[in-house]
Design a protein around this motif. Sequence first.
Motif, short mmCIF file in Angstrom:
data_model
loop_
_atom_site.label_atom_id
_atom_site.label_comp_id
_atom_site.label_asym_id
_atom_site.label_seq_id
_atom_site.Cartn_x
_atom_site.Cartn_y
_atom_site.Cartn_z
N MET A 1 -30.83 0.42 12.11
CA MET A 1 -29.47 0.38 12.67
C MET A 1 -28.47 0.30 11.52
O MET A 1 -28.67 -0.46 10.57
CB MET A 1 -29.31 -0.83 13.60
N ASN A 2 -27.40 1.08 11.56
CA ASN A 2 -26.41 1.09 10.50
C ASN A 2 -25.61 -0.20 10.51
O ASN A 2 -25.67 -1.00 11.44
CB ASN A 2 -25.47 2.29 10.67
N ALA A 3 -24.82 -0.39 9.46
CA ALA A 3 -24.11 -1.66 9.30
C ALA A 3 -23.16 -1.95 10.45
O ALA A 3 -23.10 -3.07 10.95
CB ALA A 3 -23.34 -1.64 7.98
N LEU A 4 -22.39 -0.93 10.89
CA LEU A 4 -21.46 -1.18 11.98
C LEU A 4 -22.22 -1.41 13.28
O LEU A 4 -21.81 -2.20 14.12
CB LEU A 4 -20.50 0.00 12.14
N GLY A 5 -23.36 -0.72 13.44
CA GLY A 5 -24.16 -0.95 14.63
C GLY A 5 -24.65 -2.39 14.70
O GLY A 5 -24.70 -3.00 15.76
N ILE A 6 -25.02 -2.95 13.58
CA ILE A 6 -25.44 -4.34 13.55
C ILE A 6 -24.28 -5.25 13.93
O ILE A 6 -24.41 -6.19 14.71
CB ILE A 6 -25.97 -4.71 12.14
N LEU A 7 -23.07 -4.94 13.40
CA LEU A 7 -21.89 -5.71 13.75
C LEU A 7 -21.61 -5.63 15.25
O LEU A 7 -21.32 -6.63 15.90
CB LEU A 7 -20.68 -5.17 12.97
N LEU A 8 -21.76 -4.45 15.81
CA LEU A 8 -21.51 -4.24 17.23
C LEU A 8 -22.41 -5.12 18.07
O LEU A 8 -21.98 -5.83 18.96
CB LEU A 8 -21.72 -2.76 17.56
N ALA A 9 -23.71 -5.11 17.78
CA ALA A 9 -24.66 -5.88 18.56
C ALA A 9 -24.42 -7.37 18.39
O ALA A 9 -24.59 -8.16 19.32
CB ALA A 9 -26.08 -5.51 18.16
N ALA A 10 -24.01 -7.78 17.19
CA ALA A 10 -23.79 -9.19 16.94
C ALA A 10 -22.54 -9.70 17.66
O ALA A 10 -22.50 -10.82 18.16
CB ALA A 10 -23.67 -9.45 15.44
N LEU A 11 -21.50 -8.86 17.70
CA LEU A 11 -20.25 -9.28 18.31
C LEU A 11 -20.34 -9.35 19.83
O LEU A 11 -19.70 -10.17 20.46
CB LEU A 11 -19.13 -8.32 17.92
N PHE A 12 -21.12 -8.45 20.39
CA PHE A 12 -21.09 -8.39 21.86
C PHE A 12 -22.45 -7.98 22.41
O PHE A 12 -22.89 -6.87 22.22
CB PHE A 12 -20.05 -7.37 22.33
N SER A 13 -23.12 -8.91 23.01
CA SER A 13 -24.32 -8.57 23.77
C SER A 13 -24.40 -9.54 24.93
O SER A 13 -24.01 -10.69 24.81
CB SER A 13 -25.59 -8.66 22.90
N GLY B 1 -21.89 0.05 31.03
CA GLY B 1 -23.13 0.58 30.48
C GLY B 1 -23.38 0.02 29.10
O GLY B 1 -22.90 -1.05 28.73
N ALA B 2 -24.13 0.75 28.29
CA ALA B 2 -24.55 0.28 26.98
C ALA B 2 -24.11 1.23 25.88
O ALA B 2 -23.99 2.45 26.11
CB ALA B 2 -26.07 0.10 26.94
N VAL B 3 -23.88 0.67 24.70
CA VAL B 3 -23.50 1.43 23.51
C VAL B 3 -24.37 0.97 22.35
O VAL B 3 -24.64 -0.23 22.21
CB VAL B 3 -22.00 1.23 23.17
N ASP B 4 -24.80 1.91 21.50
CA ASP B 4 -25.67 1.55 20.39
C ASP B 4 -25.51 2.55 19.24
O ASP B 4 -25.01 3.67 19.43
CB ASP B 4 -27.13 1.51 20.85
N GLU B 5 -25.93 2.12 18.06
CA GLU B 5 -26.05 2.98 16.87
C GLU B 5 -24.76 3.71 16.53
O GLU B 5 -24.74 4.91 16.28
CB GLU B 5 -27.19 4.00 17.08
N LEU B 6 -23.66 2.96 16.51
CA LEU B 6 -22.38 3.56 16.15
C LEU B 6 -22.28 3.76 14.65
O LEU B 6 -22.51 2.83 13.87
CB LEU B 6 -21.24 2.66 16.64
N GLN B 7 -21.91 4.97 14.26
CA GLN B 7 -21.67 5.29 12.85
C GLN B 7 -20.33 6.02 12.74
O GLN B 7 -20.02 6.89 13.56
CB GLN B 7 -22.75 6.22 12.29
N ILE B 8 -19.56 5.66 11.72
CA ILE B 8 -18.36 6.41 11.38
C ILE B 8 -18.53 6.83 9.93
O ILE B 8 -18.54 6.00 9.02
CB ILE B 8 -17.09 5.56 11.57
N LEU B 9 -18.71 8.13 9.72
CA LEU B 9 -19.14 8.66 8.44
C LEU B 9 -18.07 9.53 7.82
O LEU B 9 -17.45 10.35 8.51
CB LEU B 9 -20.44 9.46 8.62
#
Length: 647
Positions: free
Chosen positions: A1-13, A181-189
Amino acid sequence: MNALGILLAALFSLSFNDGTISGVEGQAAFFDGFDSRIVVPAAEVKAPERHFTVDVWVCPVAFPKSPCPVVCRQRTDVPGGWSLWLDVLGKVHFQVAGAGEWVSVESPEGLPLRQWSRLTANFRSGSGLFLAIDGREVAKIPTELPSVEQAPYDLWIGRTQVRTPSFFENKNIPIYSSLDGAVDELQILGDKNAYKAILKEKFVRPAAPAFEARVLPSGPDSLAFGAWYIPLKYYKAFDDRWRGSLPDVVVGFGPEQPWKVVFWRGISYAPCFVTEKGNWMCNEFIERSKVTGWGCPESMSDKHADFSSVRIVENTPARTVVVWRNLPVGVNQKIPYQSEETWWGDCSEETYIFYPDGACVRRMDLWTSHPQDWYEWCQSLQVLHPSQRPEDVLDAAKIMSVAAMDGRSETYGWKQGDAAVFNLPSLEGANIQVTYLKSRWNPYLILEDGSGTNEKGESGPRIDRYAGKWSDYSAFPWRNHWPVAQDYVIGRYACVPDAPSHTYTATQYNAPHSVEGMKMTKLMLCGCTEGDAADLLPLAKSWLRAPEMTLDGKAVPYDVTQRAYVVASFPAEAGNLSLRLSASPSHPANGLCLILPGVDAIPQEVKVNGSPLPGFKAGIRTAWDGPSLILWLPVTATSPVEIGTFF
């Protein structure tokens, strides 16, 4: 999981079913569709200057009812920044702002529900916008825009920043919208080649998360006759929002009549008939003129059941009585005709008297200072589960049958046309209706047929059908602003079976039973039947043309509002009771209720024409002014009968 994806899961689950939402890898962020969101401050998110690619996995359970970003960095006052968002059809939009205007691309089709989809959106400086779903490019548009300003804006995930107009209707009543629903693996490249590299990857759809099923709750299928307080559960995120712990009410009729009547908070306790197939229908509720500013005041607009309550007031083997009190309100929560001096406004109280044969007297009492103004109280509303379209419960070839008290009857299908039709007349004088819901048991209603003035300004009963073209997404009217929906909008057309919705097929009119001061009373008999409208004529006559009953040669009063004979002069010292019922083909008996005030004993036996009557039911109703014996007698007769009770 990319860095922002990790942040996403940590902030909201969120957890449910004793676990967490499974993601593409590990755990995913779950958005509840109400007010969940992730907001990452602008300073914590790198902002690519010229080229950027947004890559994210999304698994929707339902689609938003106004434009809702999966992820965005944008201004809220004028076009600025960018947004990757979903619409009501599940179509994906990617837009960027330049020179104060939006440039956007749109997917040709909507996403699947309850499956992971990979969204990849690319802005290429001086070249264009590109959108891919599941690794396949689906839309693009050229643009010479050299860059997109985004550094000043926070990153929003799964939520509108401000209220936005609803799709289709009520664009003057904007709403907030959250992903469901669900969101995962967000990347902004910021890599210029990232988009093309992602499209070269082999696409494999991950296993979908184990979302809860969403089925409108109706309680156990094996309820004995009576009313029951049951805490009905829909799904956790919805149930957790409710204030108060009082349960809902479900009325059952035993194994031989496998249908129910449900008073559920998710529909502001408006009673719904639920067939053995699980198909729902409501006979509507009081609706008033548009005097509160936002639509017609009615319980449909009471999204949180703030102005609605239900209680069981009588529950014996002989009958059960449920009272539903509600204030018709606009979606702005204003009460119609509310006095500036006293604050009293319109109030409706509906009493439902159920008998073991499944027939129910619905008595609607409306208190209002404006009884002469427009109102409606009865309409055939088919309520749909999230997975259902109107076509799943309605057969266009056979929608309903109606009958009149003189024996005439007709069966109707859905009449097609190019325009919506509100009031296509049915059989003149009809007061009996069966609505077919692709079930063995189907809801019926019988209107009181007095000759007074009805809501249309005419005499007696009337049943109007709907017809024509209402929607691009169904042959029938199809709307999802009710039930369950929490958005305070007047109305909203449905286009995808992703949320509870409703359709409607007829409206019924009849004269008031009585008007006393500020109180108006209306009556109908309702239930479910295996037959057609014409088959209900004996039942209708037994209620509206009840045969005379005598005790010692004196008439026993019949109360049509209860479907009961009130034996007030019962000779308690005599112990037993002998009654004569003058039944005839014009005045038949089709089930009898006897109310004996002051009696607190149950008879050991009931005889009809000298023979024991099997299956009679008895119960004692206790009240502040003393007990009453309630007797239910399964008597069917078209000729005189003698009835005796033996204590």
